[in-house]
Motif scaffolding. Structure first.
Motif, PDB file in Angstrom:
ATOM      1  N   PHE A  27      30.363  33.785  58.178  1.00 39.20           N
ATOM      2  CA  PHE A  27      29.319  33.589  57.193  1.00 39.20           C
ATOM      3  C   PHE A  27      29.052  34.852  56.382  1.00 39.20           C
ATOM      4  N   ALA A  28      29.916  35.850  56.471  1.00 40.80           N
ATOM      5  CA  ALA A  28      29.699  37.106  55.766  1.00 40.80           C
ATOM      6  C   ALA A  28      29.854  36.901  54.265  1.00 40.80           C
ATOM      7  N   HIS A  29      29.120  37.707  53.499  1.00 45.20           N
ATOM      8  CA  HIS A  29      29.229  37.652  52.052  1.00 45.20           C
ATOM      9  C   HIS A  29      30.580  38.211  51.630  1.00 45.20           C
ATOM     10  N   ASP A  30      30.973  37.871  50.409  1.00 43.71           N
ATOM     11  CA  ASP A  30      32.195  38.456  49.867  1.00 43.71           C
ATOM     12  C   ASP A  30      31.989  39.961  49.698  1.00 43.71           C
ATOM     13  N   ALA A  31      33.087  40.684  49.589  1.00 47.31           N
ATOM     14  CA  ALA A  31      33.010  42.143  49.471  1.00 47.31           C
ATOM     15  C   ALA A  31      33.975  42.621  48.401  1.00 47.31           C
ATOM     16  N   LEU A  32      33.690  43.792  47.871  1.00 46.03           N
ATOM     17  CA  LEU A  32      34.585  44.426  46.915  1.00 46.03           C
ATOM     18  C   LEU A  32      35.782  44.989  47.681  1.00 46.03           C
ATOM     19  N   LYS A  33      36.984  44.499  47.383  1.00 49.56           N
ATOM     20  CA  LYS A  33      38.192  44.956  48.077  1.00 49.56           C
ATOM     21  C   LYS A  33      38.749  46.226  47.454  1.00 49.56           C
ATOM     22  N   SER A  34      38.795  46.257  46.127  1.00 45.21           N
ATOM     23  CA  SER A  34      39.366  47.417  45.455  1.00 45.21           C
ATOM     24  C   SER A  34      38.823  47.498  44.035  1.00 45.21           C
ATOM     25  N   SER A  35      39.024  48.662  43.433  1.00 39.48           N
ATOM     26  CA  SER A  35      38.588  48.850  42.058  1.00 39.48           C
ATOM     27  C   SER A  35      39.526  49.809  41.350  1.00 39.48           C
ATOM     28  N   SER A  36      39.562  49.670  40.036  1.00 38.63           N
ATOM     29  CA  SER A  36      40.310  50.605  39.195  1.00 38.63           C
ATOM     30  C   SER A  36      39.412  50.946  38.004  1.00 38.63           C
ATOM     31  N   PRO A  37      38.967  52.191  37.941  1.00 36.83           N
ATOM     32  CA  PRO A  37      39.254  53.318  38.826  1.00 36.83           C
ATOM     33  C   PRO A  37      38.636  53.136  40.214  1.00 36.83           C
ATOM     34  N   ALA A  38      39.270  53.784  41.194  1.00 39.45           N
ATOM     35  CA  ALA A  38      38.810  53.697  42.577  1.00 39.45           C
ATOM     36  C   ALA A  38      37.594  54.604  42.789  1.00 39.45           C
ATOM     37  N   TYR A  53      37.528  41.286  44.416  1.00 42.34           N
ATOM     38  CA  TYR A  53      36.676  40.895  45.540  1.00 42.34           C
ATOM     39  C   TYR A  53      37.466  40.082  46.560  1.00 42.34           C
ATOM     40  N   SER A  54      36.868  39.839  47.705  1.00 48.72           N
ATOM     41  CA  SER A  54      37.540  39.108  48.782  1.00 48.72           C
ATOM     42  C   SER A  54      37.626  37.613  48.503  1.00 48.72           C
ATOM     43  N   ALA A  55      36.917  37.124  47.498  1.00 50.72           N
ATOM     44  CA  ALA A  55      36.983  35.718  47.090  1.00 50.72           C
ATOM     45  C   ALA A  55      36.524  35.633  45.636  1.00 50.72           C
ATOM     46  N   SER A  56      36.647  34.463  45.055  1.00 51.77           N
ATOM     47  CA  SER A  56      36.199  34.279  43.677  1.00 51.77           C
ATOM     48  C   SER A  56      34.689  34.451  43.594  1.00 51.77           C
ATOM     49  N   VAL A  57      34.247  35.120  42.534  1.00 48.49           N
ATOM     50  CA  VAL A  57      32.824  35.378  42.327  1.00 48.49           C
ATOM     51  C   VAL A  57      32.389  34.776  40.996  1.00 48.49           C
ATOM     52  N   LYS A  58      31.065  34.811  40.756  1.00 51.19           N
ATOM     53  CA  LYS A  58      30.522  34.261  39.508  1.00 51.19           C
ATOM     54  C   LYS A  58      29.527  35.237  38.899  1.00 51.19           C
ATOM     55  N   PRO A  73      29.215  51.864  26.172  1.00 52.69           N
ATOM     56  CA  PRO A  73      29.519  50.494  25.756  1.00 52.69           C
ATOM     57  C   PRO A  73      30.796  49.968  26.418  1.00 52.69           C
ATOM     58  N   LEU A  74      30.724  48.722  26.898  1.00 55.01           N
ATOM     59  CA  LEU A  74      31.863  48.062  27.529  1.00 55.01           C
ATOM     60  C   LEU A  74      32.057  46.685  26.911  1.00 55.01           C
ATOM     61  N   GLY A  75      33.246  46.134  27.109  1.00 52.24           N
ATOM     62  CA  GLY A  75      33.493  44.760  26.704  1.00 52.24           C
ATOM     63  C   GLY A  75      32.811  43.803  27.670  1.00 52.24           C
ATOM     64  N   LYS A  76      32.816  42.514  27.323  1.00 51.11           N
ATOM     65  CA  LYS A  76      32.204  41.504  28.180  1.00 51.11           C
ATOM     66  C   LYS A  76      33.071  41.300  29.424  1.00 51.11           C
ATOM     67  N   PRO A  77      32.478  41.287  30.620  1.00 52.75           N
ATOM     68  CA  PRO A  77      33.269  41.060  31.845  1.00 52.75           C
ATOM     69  C   PRO A  77      33.950  39.689  31.815  1.00 52.75           C
ATOM     70  N   VAL A  78      35.207  39.661  32.254  1.00 47.05           N
ATOM     71  CA  VAL A  78      35.993  38.435  32.281  1.00 47.05           C
ATOM     72  C   VAL A  78      36.408  38.148  33.720  1.00 47.05           C
ATOM     73  N   LEU A  79      36.228  36.891  34.146  1.00 45.98           N
ATOM     74  CA  LEU A  79      36.622  36.483  35.495  1.00 45.98           C
ATOM     75  C   LEU A  79      38.079  36.049  35.511  1.00 45.98           C
ATOM     76  N   ASP A  80      38.803  36.501  36.533  1.00 47.00           N
ATOM     77  CA  ASP A  80      40.187  36.083  36.748  1.00 47.00           C
ATOM     78  C   ASP A  80      40.360  35.880  38.257  1.00 47.00           C
ATOM     79  N   GLY A  81      39.900  34.711  38.755  1.00 44.59           N
ATOM     80  CA  GLY A  81      39.937  34.455  40.196  1.00 44.59           C
ATOM     81  C   GLY A  81      38.998  35.407  40.904  1.00 44.59           C
ATOM     82  N   PRO A  82      39.510  36.173  41.876  1.00 47.96           N
ATOM     83  CA  PRO A  82      38.646  37.127  42.578  1.00 47.96           C
ATOM     84  C   PRO A  82      38.474  38.452  41.830  1.00 47.96           C
TER      85      PRO A  82
END
Length: 196
Positions: A27-38, A53-58, A73-82
């Motif tokens: 029942f654990a929440h999803d977690a951040l697996k990796s990032s770039s930059p780390a 992330y460890s699973a798809s997020v919203k 300033p950043l672009g709009k975040p885009v979802l691509d699965g996890p």
């Protein structure tokens, strides 16, 4: 019939234990697996921020702050699965930065965190290294304030035990008390009937 209340009490206690201790790995929440930059990375440049992330997020939310706490300033975040991908449209000057992120986990709970990193080169004079490194800053957005004490993922304050679980637990406790009181009252009456 005499065993029915005991079964109800046992079932109520079992449900109460399940509700009180739901934090198993399943029942654990999803977690951040990796990032770039780390986390704590030193990079030459950043064209895109990638969070996996460890699973798809919203509902992704990503902000970037420089050493002075100013939002970049950043672009709009885009979802691509996890994965959550965010463009960095302008070159980043040398110095320390912090990525603050917030998403809704696949189990419906919000999670958030911060990722400090540095762009190589001599930082500008206005940069204050003490304001970076995963600690809280005056400009940390409200959405990421709950995780300012630690870099990486951390469940948001609303990610505790949901209210409906506490409500269900309260109903079970009241039901158990009702059954115990009813059983205690009916016990002597039955003995008197048997004696007659």
């Amino acid at each position: 019939m005499a065993f029915l209340p005991r079964h109800l009490i046992g079932a109520a206690l079992a449900c109460a234990l399940i509700l009180i201790f739901p934090a198993s790995p399943a029942f654990a929440h999803d977690a951040l697996k990796s990032s770039s930059p780390a986390k704590n990375a030193q990079v030459d440049s950043v064209d895109e921020i990638e969070l996996e992330y460890s699973a798809s997020v919203k509902f992704p939310f990503v902000v970037l702050h420089d050493a002075a706490g100013k939002e970049v300033p950043l672009g709009k975040p885009v979802l691509d699965g996890p994965k959550v991908l965010t463009d960095v449209p302008q070159p980043l000057p040398p110095g320390p930065y912090v990525i603050a992120w917030r998403v809704v986990s696949s189990d419906g709970h919000p999670i958030e965190g911060e990722i400090p990193f540095s762009v190589k080169g001599s930082p500008s004079p206005s940069a204050s290294p003490s304001s970076i490194g995963g600690g809280p800053t005056a400009s940390t957005p409200p959405q990421a304030a709950g995780s300012a004490a630690a870099a990486g993922e951390r469940p948001a304050s609303s990610a505790g035990v949901p209210g409906w679980i506490w409500g269900g637990l309260a109903v079970l406790v009241v039901l158990g008390a009702f059954v115990l009181i009813r059983t205690a009252r009916r016990g002597p009456d039955r003995e008197e009937v048997d004696a007659d």
